[in-house]
Design a protein around this motif. Structure first.
Motif, short mmCIF file in Angstrom:
data_model
loop_
_atom_site.label_atom_id
_atom_site.label_comp_id
_atom_site.label_asym_id
_atom_site.label_seq_id
_atom_site.Cartn_x
_atom_site.Cartn_y
_atom_site.Cartn_z
N CYS A 121 -4.50 32.09 -59.52
CA CYS A 121 -5.28 33.33 -59.51
C CYS A 121 -4.68 34.26 -58.45
N GLU A 122 -5.26 35.44 -58.33
CA GLU A 122 -4.73 36.44 -57.40
C GLU A 122 -4.79 35.96 -55.95
N LEU A 123 -5.91 35.35 -55.56
CA LEU A 123 -6.01 34.86 -54.18
C LEU A 123 -5.03 33.73 -53.91
N CYS A 124 -4.75 32.91 -54.92
CA CYS A 124 -3.73 31.86 -54.76
C CYS A 124 -2.36 32.48 -54.49
N TRP A 125 -2.07 33.59 -55.16
CA TRP A 125 -0.79 34.25 -54.92
C TRP A 125 -0.67 34.76 -53.49
N TYR A 126 -1.75 35.32 -52.96
CA TYR A 126 -1.71 35.79 -51.58
C TYR A 126 -1.46 34.64 -50.61
N GLN A 127 -2.07 33.49 -50.89
CA GLN A 127 -1.86 32.32 -50.04
C GLN A 127 -0.41 31.85 -50.14
N ARG A 128 0.14 31.88 -51.35
CA ARG A 128 1.55 31.50 -51.53
C ARG A 128 2.48 32.46 -50.80
N ILE A 129 2.15 33.74 -50.85
CA ILE A 129 2.98 34.75 -50.17
C ILE A 129 3.06 34.46 -48.67
N LEU A 130 2.01 33.89 -48.12
CA LEU A 130 2.00 33.58 -46.69
C LEU A 130 2.54 32.18 -46.38
N MET A 131 2.48 31.26 -47.34
CA MET A 131 2.95 29.89 -47.09
C MET A 131 4.45 29.73 -47.35
N TYR A 132 4.94 30.25 -48.46
CA TYR A 132 6.34 30.01 -48.84
C TYR A 132 7.35 30.44 -47.77
N PRO A 133 7.19 31.62 -47.16
CA PRO A 133 8.16 32.01 -46.14
C PRO A 133 8.15 31.08 -44.92
N LEU A 134 7.03 30.41 -44.68
CA LEU A 134 6.97 29.52 -43.53
C LEU A 134 7.98 28.37 -43.63
N VAL A 135 8.31 27.97 -44.84
CA VAL A 135 9.33 26.93 -45.01
C VAL A 135 10.67 27.44 -44.49
N ILE A 136 11.03 28.65 -44.87
CA ILE A 136 12.31 29.23 -44.44
C ILE A 136 12.28 29.55 -42.94
N ILE A 137 11.19 30.14 -42.49
CA ILE A 137 11.06 30.52 -41.08
C ILE A 137 11.16 29.29 -40.18
N THR A 138 10.45 28.22 -40.54
CA THR A 138 10.49 27.03 -39.70
C THR A 138 11.83 26.29 -39.81
N THR A 139 12.47 26.38 -40.95
CA THR A 139 13.81 25.78 -41.09
C THR A 139 14.79 26.46 -40.14
N VAL A 140 14.81 27.77 -40.16
CA VAL A 140 15.71 28.53 -39.29
C VAL A 140 15.36 28.29 -37.83
N ALA A 141 14.07 28.29 -37.50
CA ALA A 141 13.64 28.07 -36.12
C ALA A 141 14.05 26.68 -35.64
N TYR A 142 13.94 25.68 -36.50
CA TYR A 142 14.32 24.32 -36.12
C TYR A 142 15.83 24.23 -35.88
N ILE A 143 16.60 24.83 -36.76
CA ILE A 143 18.06 24.82 -36.60
C ILE A 143 18.46 25.54 -35.31
N GLN A 144 17.82 26.67 -35.05
CA GLN A 144 18.14 27.46 -33.85
C GLN A 144 17.45 26.94 -32.59
N LYS A 145 16.56 25.96 -32.77
CA LYS A 145 15.77 25.43 -31.64
C LYS A 145 14.98 26.56 -30.97
N ASN A 146 14.32 27.36 -31.80
CA ASN A 146 13.60 28.55 -31.35
C ASN A 146 12.09 28.33 -31.47
N ALA A 147 11.48 27.86 -30.39
CA ALA A 147 10.04 27.61 -30.40
C ALA A 147 9.21 28.89 -30.30
#
Length: 141
Positions: A35-61
């Motif tokens: 549904c529409e609210l599920c999409w908003y939640q996905r919009i906020l969750m999916y980038p966290l995978v990429i953001i945390t991957t880059v942060a982990y590689i860069q050791k950027n807390a």
């Protein structure tokens, strides 16, 4: 970066990845249209995978500020979505959500575990880890 912060970044990445894969499983394998609210939640969750991957590689807390913001906003949407599914006074006034009603429940495990509940759990975990990381960073200064 301390081992505490490194492990926290890794845990945050695992939570975001599991939540993302879970949402993709429900939509792509089980065929549950979000549904529409599920999409908003996905919009906020999916980038966290990429953001945390880059942060982990860069050791950027310091990324904990951004992940906390994403998690708090996403968690608020999830909480509202869960509320309109489970609370009569909210579901009666719920706005129309497009082709799929936001009040619908594809799953209802144990009488309370729905997809927005799972998203809320993930957002709460990510927020808690983010705030813990911010506390550790402050103590290290």
């Amino acid at each position: 970066m301390t081992k505490k912060l490194e492990n926290s970044l890794l845990m945050m990445w695992v939570v975001a990845l599991v939540a993302t894969l879970g949402s993709l499983y429900f939509s792509e394998v089980r065929g549950y249209e979000p549904c529409e609210l599920c999409w908003y939640q996905r919009i906020l969750m999916y980038p966290l995978v990429i953001i945390t991957t880059v942060a982990y590689i860069q050791k950027n807390a310091r990324i904990a500020v951004l992940t906390a913001v994403f998690a708090c906003i996403g968690g608020s949407i999830s909480l509202y979505h869960y509320g309109i599914q489970k609370l009569d006074f909210l579901s009666e006034s719920a706005p129309a959500c497009g082709r799929v009603p936001c009040t619908g429940m594809y799953i209802n495990w144990a009488g309370f575990i729905t997809i927005p509940f799972l998203a809320l759990t993930a957002f709460i975990l990510i927020a808690a880890i983010s705030f813990y990381m911010l506390k550790v960073l402050k103590e290290e200064k």
